[in-house]
Write an enzyme that holds these catalytic residues in place. Sequence first.
Site, PDB file in Angstrom:
ATOM      1  N   GLU A  92      27.425  -4.817 -14.293  1.00 15.29           N
ATOM      2  CA  GLU A  92      27.801  -5.978 -14.539  1.00 15.29           C
ATOM      3  C   GLU A  92      28.115  -6.842 -13.261  1.00 15.29           C
ATOM      4  O   GLU A  92      28.608  -6.154 -12.046  1.00 15.29           O
ATOM      5  CB  GLU A  92      29.189  -6.214 -15.222  1.00 15.29           C
ATOM      6  CG  GLU A  92      28.929  -5.468 -16.964  1.00 15.29           C
ATOM      7  CD  GLU A  92      28.218  -6.630 -17.653  1.00 15.29           C
ATOM      8  OE1 GLU A  92      28.058  -7.560 -17.328  1.00 15.29           O
ATOM      9  OE2 GLU A  92      27.829  -6.123 -18.661  1.00 15.29           O
TER      10      GLU A  92
ATOM     11  N   ASP B 284      20.190  -7.545 -16.887  1.00 13.72           N
ATOM     12  CA  ASP B 284      19.648  -7.449 -18.385  1.00 13.72           C
ATOM     13  C   ASP B 284      19.847  -8.679 -19.331  1.00 13.72           C
ATOM     14  O   ASP B 284      19.841  -8.445 -20.320  1.00 13.72           O
ATOM     15  CB  ASP B 284      20.432  -6.470 -18.807  1.00 13.72           C
ATOM     16  CG  ASP B 284      21.998  -6.306 -18.984  1.00 13.72           C
ATOM     17  OD1 ASP B 284      22.487  -7.657 -18.936  1.00 13.72           O
ATOM     18  OD2 ASP B 284      22.642  -5.270 -18.966  1.00 13.72           O
TER      19      ASP B 284
ATOM     20  N   ASP C  40      21.229  -1.484 -20.281  1.00  9.98           N
ATOM     21  CA  ASP C  40      22.461  -1.838 -19.675  1.00  9.98           C
ATOM     22  C   ASP C  40      22.525  -1.824 -18.280  1.00  9.98           C
ATOM     23  O   ASP C  40      22.483  -0.647 -17.835  1.00  9.98           O
ATOM     24  CB  ASP C  40      23.715  -1.383 -20.407  1.00  9.98           C
ATOM     25  CG  ASP C  40      25.176  -1.835 -20.016  1.00  9.98           C
ATOM     26  OD1 ASP C  40      24.953  -3.095 -19.666  1.00  9.98           O
ATOM     27  OD2 ASP C  40      26.297  -1.182 -19.826  1.00  9.98           O
ATOM     28  N   THR C  41      22.497  -2.983 -17.503  1.00  7.34           N
ATOM     29  CA  THR C  41      22.524  -2.900 -15.959  1.00  7.34           C
ATOM     30  C   THR C  41      24.232  -3.109 -15.594  1.00  7.34           C
ATOM     31  O   THR C  41      24.888  -3.501 -16.455  1.00  7.34           O
ATOM     32  CB  THR C  41      21.718  -3.795 -15.360  1.00  7.34           C
ATOM     33  OG1 THR C  41      22.227  -5.291 -15.854  1.00  7.34           O
ATOM     34  CG2 THR C  41      20.318  -3.737 -15.770  1.00  7.34           C
TER      35      THR C  41
ATOM     36  N   ARG D 233      19.300 -11.444 -24.215  1.00 10.66           N
ATOM     37  CA  ARG D 233      19.896  -9.866 -23.809  1.00 10.66           C
ATOM     38  C   ARG D 233      18.713  -9.039 -24.086  1.00 10.66           C
ATOM     39  O   ARG D 233      18.015  -9.137 -24.928  1.00 10.66           O
ATOM     40  CB  ARG D 233      20.965  -9.763 -24.625  1.00 10.66           C
ATOM     41  CG  ARG D 233      21.492  -8.506 -24.188  1.00 10.66           C
ATOM     42  CD  ARG D 233      22.188  -8.391 -22.795  1.00 10.66           C
ATOM     43  NE  ARG D 233      23.015  -7.211 -22.699  1.00 10.66           N
ATOM     44  CZ  ARG D 233      22.579  -5.778 -22.369  1.00 10.66           C
ATOM     45  NH1 ARG D 233      21.121  -5.677 -22.549  1.00 10.66           N
ATOM     46  NH2 ARG D 233      23.414  -5.094 -22.406  1.00 10.66           N
TER      47      ARG D 233
ATOM     48  N   ARG E 272      23.131 -14.505 -28.176  1.00 13.94           N
ATOM     49  CA  ARG E 272      22.090 -14.490 -27.553  1.00 13.94           C
ATOM     50  C   ARG E 272      21.001 -13.858 -28.103  1.00 13.94           C
ATOM     51  O   ARG E 272      21.226 -13.074 -29.295  1.00 13.94           O
ATOM     52  CB  ARG E 272      22.195 -13.482 -26.279  1.00 13.94           C
ATOM     53  CG  ARG E 272      23.541 -13.859 -25.349  1.00 13.94           C
ATOM     54  CD  ARG E 272      23.923 -13.094 -24.499  1.00 13.94           C
ATOM     55  NE  ARG E 272      24.403 -11.645 -24.780  1.00 13.94           N
ATOM     56  CZ  ARG E 272      25.006 -10.939 -24.211  1.00 13.94           C
ATOM     57  NH1 ARG E 272      24.946 -10.683 -22.796  1.00 13.94           N
ATOM     58  NH2 ARG E 272      25.374  -9.784 -24.820  1.00 13.94           N
TER      59      ARG E 272
END
Length: 170
Positions: free
Chosen positions: A73, A51, A70-71, A65, A115
Amino acid sequence: MIIYGRTLVSLRTIFEALGAEISWNTAIQTVTIDTVTQQLTVNVVKVVDGDTIKVTIDGKEENVRLIGVDTPETVHPSKPVQPYDPEASAYTKSRLEGQTVRLEFDVQERDQYGRLLAYVWLNDEMINKTLVAEGYAMVATFPPNIRYVDDFTKLQTQARDAKKGLWRLE
């Protein structure tokens, strides 16, 4: 205008200050507020993880971002690699690395880490939505960036019901 010690500002003033176009439709007695979507075409130089990507803007590298997703980590400094992260990162890399994409911004331009926050478009496909639809990401919405939250939520439900991607995991 100040009334009884309170400052009142018209919604028209606020929305126009944010770049929206306001119109009145006399036939149906309705106000229409059209937000102007800010977009930027950039080159993806690297995929950090599922992501987060790096792009060049005016010769400078910027981390981007993806909004609303949300992928798992993989490069978090204090967390181990999470299940299904290698697949999510590989998918994003295969789709975006070296590509020219459009970044669509929402209300908030940057996060607390500096970001850029964006919806990433590859041609006519929003990659944020694809990541959720294919089970590579879960919905993670942080107001005020909520433009597509209903779409993301619907796609996540469909992916979960179909046991796609990370939804296959126990």
